[in-house]
Motif scaffolding. Sequence first.
Motif, PDB file in Angstrom:
ATOM      1  N   ALA B  14      -2.281  -5.283   1.404  1.00 37.86           N
ATOM      2  CA  ALA B  14      -1.895  -6.619   1.472  1.00 37.86           C
ATOM      3  C   ALA B  14      -2.650  -7.381   2.613  1.00 37.86           C
ATOM      4  CB  ALA B  14      -0.473  -6.726   1.531  1.00 37.86           C
ATOM      5  N   ALA B  36      -1.566  -0.871  13.312  1.00 37.02           N
ATOM      6  CA  ALA B  36      -1.189   0.319  14.228  1.00 37.02           C
ATOM      7  C   ALA B  36      -1.922   1.293  13.761  1.00 37.02           C
ATOM      8  CB  ALA B  36       0.411   0.313  13.640  1.00 37.02           C
ATOM      9  N   GLU B  37      -2.735   1.536  12.576  1.00 29.81           N
ATOM     10  CA  GLU B  37      -3.401   2.661  12.359  1.00 29.81           C
ATOM     11  C   GLU B  37      -4.765   2.705  13.173  1.00 29.81           C
ATOM     12  OE1 GLU B  37      -3.131   4.536   8.561  1.00 29.81           O
ATOM     13  OE2 GLU B  37      -1.999   2.889   7.805  1.00 29.81           O
ATOM     14  N   ARG B  44      -4.385   3.907  -0.522  1.00 28.65           N
ATOM     15  CA  ARG B  44      -3.514   4.937  -0.313  1.00 28.65           C
ATOM     16  C   ARG B  44      -3.359   5.623  -1.398  1.00 28.65           C
ATOM     17  NH1 ARG B  44      -1.033   4.150   4.657  1.00 28.65           N
ATOM     18  NH2 ARG B  44      -1.310   1.956   5.245  1.00 28.65           N
ATOM     19  N   LYS B  49      -3.604  12.167  -4.536  1.00 28.40           N
ATOM     20  CA  LYS B  49      -4.279  12.517  -5.897  1.00 28.40           C
ATOM     21  C   LYS B  49      -5.842  13.253  -5.564  1.00 28.40           C
ATOM     22  CE  LYS B  49      -2.311   8.500  -8.118  1.00 28.40           C
ATOM     23  NZ  LYS B  49      -1.793   7.421  -6.945  1.00 28.40           N
ATOM     24  N   ALA B  82       1.920  -4.954  16.837  1.00 28.83           N
ATOM     25  CA  ALA B  82       2.558  -6.068  17.016  1.00 28.83           C
ATOM     26  C   ALA B  82       4.158  -5.861  17.434  1.00 28.83           C
ATOM     27  CB  ALA B  82       2.545  -7.175  15.887  1.00 28.83           C
ATOM     28  N   ARG B 130       2.153   9.257   3.846  1.00 33.38           N
ATOM     29  CA  ARG B 130       1.815   7.930   3.841  1.00 33.38           C
ATOM     30  C   ARG B 130       0.525   7.569   4.321  1.00 33.38           C
ATOM     31  NH1 ARG B 130       3.928   3.519   1.132  1.00 33.38           N
ATOM     32  NH2 ARG B 130       2.758   1.766   2.105  1.00 33.38           N
ATOM     33  N   ASP B 279       4.443  -4.465   0.541  1.00 38.24           N
ATOM     34  CA  ASP B 279       5.558  -3.608   0.360  1.00 38.24           C
ATOM     35  C   ASP B 279       6.812  -4.207   1.191  1.00 38.24           C
ATOM     36  OD1 ASP B 279       3.953  -1.704  -1.107  1.00 38.24           O
ATOM     37  OD2 ASP B 279       4.579  -0.132   0.329  1.00 38.24           O
ATOM     38  N   SER B 296       3.145  -1.513  -4.765  1.00 37.56           N
ATOM     39  CA  SER B 296       2.081  -1.199  -5.399  1.00 37.56           C
ATOM     40  C   SER B 296       1.081  -1.882  -4.999  1.00 37.56           C
ATOM     41  CB  SER B 296       2.481  -1.443  -6.790  1.00 37.56           C
ATOM     42  OG  SER B 296       2.480  -2.967  -7.200  1.00 37.56           O
ATOM     43  N   VAL B 297      -0.227  -1.270  -5.478  1.00 35.23           N
ATOM     44  CA  VAL B 297      -1.251  -1.821  -5.072  1.00 35.23           C
ATOM     45  C   VAL B 297      -1.551  -3.388  -5.601  1.00 35.23           C
ATOM     46  CG1 VAL B 297      -3.870  -1.938  -5.418  1.00 35.23           C
ATOM     47  CG2 VAL B 297      -2.685   0.132  -4.723  1.00 35.23           C
TER      48      VAL B 297
HETATM   49  C1  LIG Z   1       0.654   8.537  -1.452  1.00 36.06           C
HETATM   50  C2  LIG Z   1       0.684   7.291  -1.919  1.00 36.06           C
HETATM   51  C3  LIG Z   1       0.387   7.114  -3.321  1.00 36.06           C
HETATM   52  C4  LIG Z   1       0.284   5.823  -3.800  1.00 36.06           C
HETATM   53  N1  LIG Z   1       0.083   5.709  -5.260  1.00 36.06           N
HETATM   54  C5  LIG Z   1       0.080   4.474  -5.700  1.00 36.06           C
HETATM   55  C6  LIG Z   1      -0.625   4.475  -7.302  1.00 36.06           C
HETATM   56  O1  LIG Z   1      -1.061   5.281  -7.810  1.00 36.06           O
HETATM   57  N2  LIG Z   1      -0.617   2.986  -7.630  1.00 36.06           N
HETATM   58  C7  LIG Z   1      -0.062   1.952  -6.914  1.00 36.06           C
HETATM   59  O2  LIG Z   1      -0.056   0.842  -7.338  1.00 36.06           O
HETATM   60  N3  LIG Z   1       0.618   2.097  -5.618  1.00 36.06           N
HETATM   61  C8  LIG Z   1       0.632   3.430  -4.983  1.00 36.06           C
HETATM   62  N4  LIG Z   1       0.778   3.508  -3.724  1.00 36.06           N
HETATM   63  C9  LIG Z   1       1.525   2.432  -3.046  1.00 36.06           C
HETATM   64  C10 LIG Z   1       0.510   1.369  -2.612  1.00 36.06           C
HETATM   65  O3  LIG Z   1      -0.432   2.174  -1.749  1.00 36.06           O
HETATM   66  C11 LIG Z   1       1.390   0.598  -1.741  1.00 36.06           C
HETATM   67  O4  LIG Z   1       2.255  -0.112  -2.246  1.00 36.06           O
HETATM   68  C12 LIG Z   1       0.321  -0.539  -0.897  1.00 36.06           C
HETATM   69  O5  LIG Z   1      -0.700   0.360   0.047  1.00 36.06           O
HETATM   70  C13 LIG Z   1       1.238  -1.679   0.065  1.00 36.06           C
HETATM   71  O6  LIG Z   1       0.165  -2.064   0.684  1.00 36.06           O
HETATM   72  P1  LIG Z   1       0.647  -2.957   2.234  1.00 36.06           P
HETATM   73  O7  LIG Z   1      -0.347  -3.608   2.552  1.00 36.06           O
HETATM   74  O8  LIG Z   1       1.865  -3.798   1.716  1.00 36.06           O
HETATM   75  O9  LIG Z   1       1.286  -1.917   3.000  1.00 36.06           O
HETATM   76  P2  LIG Z   1       0.838  -0.665   3.802  1.00 36.06           P
HETATM   77  O10 LIG Z   1      -0.356  -0.187   3.135  1.00 36.06           O
HETATM   78  O11 LIG Z   1       1.637   0.367   4.086  1.00 36.06           O
HETATM   79  O12 LIG Z   1       0.074  -0.990   5.091  1.00 36.06           O
HETATM   80  C14 LIG Z   1       0.804  -1.601   6.124  1.00 36.06           C
HETATM   81  C15 LIG Z   1       0.216  -1.457   7.330  1.00 36.06           C
HETATM   82  O13 LIG Z   1       0.899  -2.331   8.478  1.00 36.06           O
HETATM   83  C16 LIG Z   1       0.871  -1.629   9.494  1.00 36.06           C
HETATM   84  N5  LIG Z   1       1.856  -1.918  10.496  1.00 36.06           N
HETATM   85  C17 LIG Z   1       3.356  -2.003   9.976  1.00 36.06           C
HETATM   86  N6  LIG Z   1       3.934  -2.240  11.166  1.00 36.06           N
HETATM   87  C18 LIG Z   1       2.845  -2.800  12.153  1.00 36.06           C
HETATM   88  C19 LIG Z   1       3.177  -3.474  13.411  1.00 36.06           C
HETATM   89  N7  LIG Z   1       4.395  -4.150  13.776  1.00 36.06           N
HETATM   90  N8  LIG Z   1       2.038  -3.742  14.005  1.00 36.06           N
HETATM   91  C20 LIG Z   1       0.769  -3.160  13.684  1.00 36.06           C
HETATM   92  N9  LIG Z   1       0.686  -2.969  12.198  1.00 36.06           N
HETATM   93  C21 LIG Z   1       1.665  -2.534  11.549  1.00 36.06           C
HETATM   94  C22 LIG Z   1       0.955   0.054   9.269  1.00 36.06           C
HETATM   95  O14 LIG Z   1       0.718   1.073  10.183  1.00 36.06           O
HETATM   96  C23 LIG Z   1       0.032   0.075   7.876  1.00 36.06           C
HETATM   97  O15 LIG Z   1      -1.180   0.241   7.972  1.00 36.06           O
HETATM   98  C24 LIG Z   1       0.783   4.844  -3.297  1.00 36.06           C
HETATM   99  C25 LIG Z   1       1.238   4.982  -1.861  1.00 36.06           C
HETATM  100  C26 LIG Z   1       1.292   6.230  -1.317  1.00 36.06           C
HETATM  101  C27 LIG Z   1       1.718   6.443   0.232  1.00 36.06           C
END
Ligand SMILES: Cc1cc2nc3c(=O)[nH]c(=O)nc-3n(C[C@H](O)[C@H](O)[C@H](O)COP(=O)(O)OP(=O)(O)OC[C@H]3O[C@@H](n4cnc5c(N)ncnc54)[C@H](O)[C@@H]3O)c2cc1C
Lengths: 106, 400
Positions: B14, B36-37, B44, B49, B82, B130, B279, B296-297
Amino acid sequence: MATVTYRQPDGTVTVLDVPAGSTVMRGALTNGVEGIEGECGGDGICATCHVYVDHSPVPLPEIDENEGELLDCTSSPRKPNSRLSCQLPVTEELDSLVVTLPATQV
Amino acid sequence: MTGRPIVVVGGGQAGLQAALSLREHGFEGRLDVVCAESEAPYDRPPLSKRFLAGTAGTDDLTLRAPAFLDDRRISLVQDTHAVAVDRADASVALSSGGSLPYDRLILATGSTPRHLPVPGSAHPAVRVLRTVDDATRLRTKLQPGSRVVVIGAGFTGLEVSATARGLGCEVTVVEALDRVIARALSRPVSEHLLRLHRENGVRILFGRQVTALDGVPREAAVEVLLADGTRLPADVVVVGVGVRPETALAETAGLDVADGVVVDEHLRTGDPRIHAIGDCARFPDPAGTGSLRLESVQNATDQGKYVAAFLMGADAPGYTAVPWFWTDQYAAKLQIAGLTTGHDRCETDGDPASGRFSVRCYQGGRLLGVESVNRPADHIKARRELAALRAPAAAAAAAV
Ligand SMILES: Cc1cc2nc3c(=O)[nH]c(=O)nc-3n(C[C@H](O)[C@H](O)[C@H](O)COP(=O)(O)OP(=O)(O)OC[C@H]3O[C@@H](n4cnc5c(N)ncnc54)[C@H](O)[C@@H]3O)c2cc1C
Ligand code: FES
């Protein structure tokens, strides 16, 4: 490593060295080549990595049932040289591959 | 809005998408993505898979190369948390000691796996999945003959089970409810997945509660204790009991949080300078009356794109993207268009025994969503159909 040429519908060209073991989709995505969305990360699910293959030095892997069905519903029309670029693994032999991106992916 | 700094917290799908789309829309100001990573933004889904199976490497996960981000002047502040938002000063404090000023702040902090609230859950053989790090470490435990116990028959748990079976592990799944992915899938599809897992040799125990994990701290193996007295010996336990939104930063900033950072139809928190996406965000359901938080992605990507367009354009209509999701287990590719939870009727098209079918789910005659197994064309058509159903509703809402 293989040199892959990505052509835009407007004629703009990007030439990239893509590491073997990657895919034609991932090469474009990581380097921000416009016109590749790759929404499903290469799982063969989303059909947003559609390309037209203009030139391949070696025969490409066959289109399986899943890819064939997805190619039937891409947002730009399917042509005989349509492929999903995530289903095209990059090998050394693929050097000098040329693909054209479709006008739309979604 | 073209020159002032924007800070994105979270470099997942996102956060990255928001940053990329801001540049595409011509945003020229300073753009920091705090993450953070330590890895550059990555995909992900393959973690449970292809990556877990060993057929995809870390290169196959990268979303954008660092050189490309540099070129777009997207500054990735990696390995950094942050830790606080000073809304009066409009700045974000970092774990490194510094701070970043913002004109607009985008929270894209994602979610974190839930842990099991039972004794012994901190044992080193007990894992969650994760990050790429979690997956790399889990992969070394999935050897032929390893005993794997998966807790929770949700998407992640079942994908890990399928991958582990493919690697020759013995797999037992423990589920508290009476079917797989009970909350998100129609019965025919849930039953199909169960059949696939059983055919592939996975043992699934329904209606069972885990009461403790029993193991000598320094030893590799652990036993999973169930409420009925069963003891399941395991070389590795994978806990897949869902995630919780990462909302700590929003809470300390005094923003409204209710299982997610609460945002309006423009994905804006109560503070108009702060947005939340992906998320971690709870947003108004464009197709209903309540609110949603999706993992979800699609949701992460579409909300990233939306927030960028909203910040760069003037009065965009609210966020209305149609949700979609997929999962990959054995030879079954399941795709879901829309959200089928709460349906009162479903129609199956095709024969589940053939391994290729779709289930259309309705509520009071309205199409909620379509679940397709190995029928990608049905899925793409369903997404278009649902988008068309939404378009008039969105137009009507905008006219009010
Ligand atoms: C194993 C697995 C399989 C998946 N399979 C599917 C699939 O098949 N299809 C699908 O649609 N979705 C799937 N998903 C879900 C999908 O990957 C997530 O919904 C998506 O990655 C969410 O993106 P995001 O950017 O919101 O959050 P994230 O990808 O979780 O990214 C958030 C980032 O913010 C960082 N962060 C958090 N707090 C802080 C802070 N205070 N300061 C700095 N950094 C911070 C975290 O470390 C992380 O790197 C899967 C997820 C996992 C874990
Ligand atoms: S990236 Fe989704 S089908 Fe190729």
